[in-house]
Design a protein around this motif. Structure first.
Motif, PDB file in Angstrom:
ATOM      1  N   VAL A 299      -2.975  -4.315  -8.128  1.00 16.42           N
ATOM      2  CA  VAL A 299      -2.358  -3.052  -7.728  1.00 16.42           C
ATOM      3  C   VAL A 299      -3.361  -2.367  -6.807  1.00 16.42           C
ATOM      4  O   VAL A 299      -4.539  -2.251  -7.152  1.00 16.42           O
ATOM      5  N   VAL A 300      -2.914  -1.919  -5.644  1.00 18.05           N
ATOM      6  CA  VAL A 300      -3.792  -1.256  -4.679  1.00 18.05           C
ATOM      7  C   VAL A 300      -3.467   0.236  -4.669  1.00 18.05           C
ATOM      8  O   VAL A 300      -2.298   0.621  -4.552  1.00 18.05           O
ATOM      9  N   VAL A 301      -4.517   1.054  -4.821  1.00 18.70           N
ATOM     10  CA  VAL A 301      -4.367   2.510  -4.797  1.00 18.70           C
ATOM     11  C   VAL A 301      -5.411   3.093  -3.843  1.00 18.70           C
ATOM     12  O   VAL A 301      -6.300   2.377  -3.373  1.00 18.70           O
ATOM     13  N   HIS A 302      -5.302   4.401  -3.613  1.00 20.36           N
ATOM     14  CA  HIS A 302      -6.183   5.020  -2.632  1.00 20.36           C
ATOM     15  C   HIS A 302      -7.037   6.145  -3.216  1.00 20.36           C
ATOM     16  O   HIS A 302      -7.675   6.882  -2.463  1.00 20.36           O
ATOM     17  N   SER A 303      -7.051   6.233  -4.566  1.00 15.88           N
ATOM     18  CA  SER A 303      -7.923   7.223  -5.204  1.00 15.88           C
ATOM     19  C   SER A 303      -8.217   6.785  -6.639  1.00 15.88           C
ATOM     20  O   SER A 303      -7.413   6.085  -7.272  1.00 15.88           O
ATOM     21  N   LEU A 304      -9.356   7.224  -7.132  1.00 19.39           N
ATOM     22  CA  LEU A 304      -9.707   6.959  -8.521  1.00 19.39           C
ATOM     23  C   LEU A 304      -8.693   7.612  -9.454  1.00 19.39           C
ATOM     24  O   LEU A 304      -8.287   7.008 -10.453  1.00 19.39           O
TER      25      LEU A 304
ATOM     26  N   GLY B 129     -13.538  -1.100  -6.616  1.00 18.37           N
ATOM     27  CA  GLY B 129     -13.397  -0.939  -5.187  1.00 18.37           C
ATOM     28  C   GLY B 129     -13.013  -2.257  -4.532  1.00 18.37           C
ATOM     29  O   GLY B 129     -13.117  -3.331  -5.139  1.00 18.37           O
ATOM     30  N   ARG B 130     -12.590  -2.158  -3.289  1.00 13.38           N
ATOM     31  CA  ARG B 130     -12.139  -3.337  -2.547  1.00 13.38           C
ATOM     32  C   ARG B 130     -13.224  -4.398  -2.436  1.00 13.38           C
ATOM     33  O   ARG B 130     -12.963  -5.591  -2.626  1.00 13.38           O
ATOM     34  N   LYS B 131     -14.451  -3.997  -2.120  1.00 13.63           N
ATOM     35  CA  LYS B 131     -15.524  -4.986  -1.948  1.00 13.63           C
ATOM     36  C   LYS B 131     -15.807  -5.731  -3.251  1.00 13.63           C
ATOM     37  O   LYS B 131     -16.089  -6.936  -3.226  1.00 13.63           O
ATOM     38  N   THR B 132     -15.740  -5.029  -4.370  1.00 14.10           N
ATOM     39  CA  THR B 132     -15.940  -5.708  -5.666  1.00 14.10           C
ATOM     40  C   THR B 132     -14.855  -6.758  -5.871  1.00 14.10           C
ATOM     41  O   THR B 132     -15.136  -7.897  -6.233  1.00 14.10           O
TER      42      THR B 132
ATOM     43  N   ARG C  68      -9.620   2.892   0.878  1.00 11.81           N
ATOM     44  CA  ARG C  68      -9.126   3.889   1.831  1.00 11.81           C
ATOM     45  C   ARG C  68      -8.116   3.260   2.794  1.00 11.81           C
ATOM     46  O   ARG C  68      -7.346   3.961   3.436  1.00 11.81           O
ATOM     47  N   ASN C  69      -8.138   1.938   2.913  1.00 14.05           N
ATOM     48  CA  ASN C  69      -7.276   1.214   3.849  1.00 14.05           C
ATOM     49  C   ASN C  69      -5.827   1.231   3.337  1.00 14.05           C
ATOM     50  O   ASN C  69      -5.498   0.557   2.367  1.00 14.05           O
ATOM     51  N   LYS C  70      -4.987   1.989   4.010  1.00  9.95           N
ATOM     52  CA  LYS C  70      -3.583   2.146   3.579  1.00  9.95           C
ATOM     53  C   LYS C  70      -2.775   0.857   3.727  1.00  9.95           C
ATOM     54  O   LYS C  70      -1.724   0.711   3.112  1.00  9.95           O
ATOM     55  N   ASP C  71      -3.256  -0.090   4.536  1.00  9.69           N
ATOM     56  CA  ASP C  71      -2.526  -1.344   4.756  1.00  9.69           C
ATOM     57  C   ASP C  71      -3.033  -2.491   3.889  1.00  9.69           C
ATOM     58  O   ASP C  71      -2.526  -3.608   3.995  1.00  9.69           O
ATOM     59  N   TYR C  72      -4.027  -2.217   3.055  1.00 11.02           N
ATOM     60  CA  TYR C  72      -4.653  -3.293   2.269  1.00 11.02           C
ATOM     61  C   TYR C  72      -3.685  -3.831   1.229  1.00 11.02           C
ATOM     62  O   TYR C  72      -3.023  -3.063   0.514  1.00 11.02           O
TER      63      TYR C  72
END
Length: 157
Positions: free
Chosen positions: A71-76, A40-43, A61-65
């Motif tokens: 690599v940034v994704v929005h689901s496991l 996750g992002r916080k980790t 969940r942040n689409k702009d992150y």
């Protein structure tokens, strides 16, 4: 999955670990080097920098992150798809990601820290009807390790 959790399944507090176990860090590095690490992002933000020789996949969940070196994704599911060619990708946290990943996991490398801690993030309970303990290695306290701990390896039944 790979994690270090206390007897009460505590993982950390305020986005940080609540213990310092150098041998566990060495084991984490040895096992995860050369693989995809999903978190996750916080980790990810708890690291001083991206960990060398690993492909970082961050779920947010942040689409702009954006994250340098990751690599940034929005689901496991998307994270697992990206890591599909890795024979041993690792889920490395945090608590919510571990909960989501439990049904997908075949193996858990857990360092059980033999104490209880106040925490705000927890590892999910391991159900022994679904998981078999296949290896354990105890480490007592010593000059570098304030807490005793045991490396536990579980495989899905």
């Amino acid at each position: 999955m790979i994690a270090a959790a206390a007897e009460n399944n505590a993982l950390g507090k305020e986005n940080d670990l609540v213990w310092h176990l150098p041998d566990d860090f060495k084991r984490f590095k040895k096992l995860t080097t050369g693989h995809h690490i999903i978190m996750g992002r916080k980790t990810f933000e708890s690291f001083p920098q991206a960990l060398p020789n690993r492909t970082h996949i961050i779920i947010t969940r942040n689409k702009d992150y954006k994250a340098k070196g990751a690599v940034v994704v929005h689901s496991l599911e998307r994270a697992l798809e990206i890591a599909k060619d890795d024979p041993q990708p690792f889920i490395i946290g945090g608590g919510e990601i571990y909960k989501q990943a439990l049904p997908y996991s075949e193996k858990i490398e857990l360092t059980r820290v033999h104490s209880e801690f106040e925490a705000d993030t927890f590892f999910p309970k391991i159900d022994n009807t679904n998981w078999e303990l296949v290896n354990e290695e105890f480490h007592p306290t010593d000059e570098k390790h304030k807490y005793a701990f045991t490396y536990l390896t579980y495989e899905r039944r």
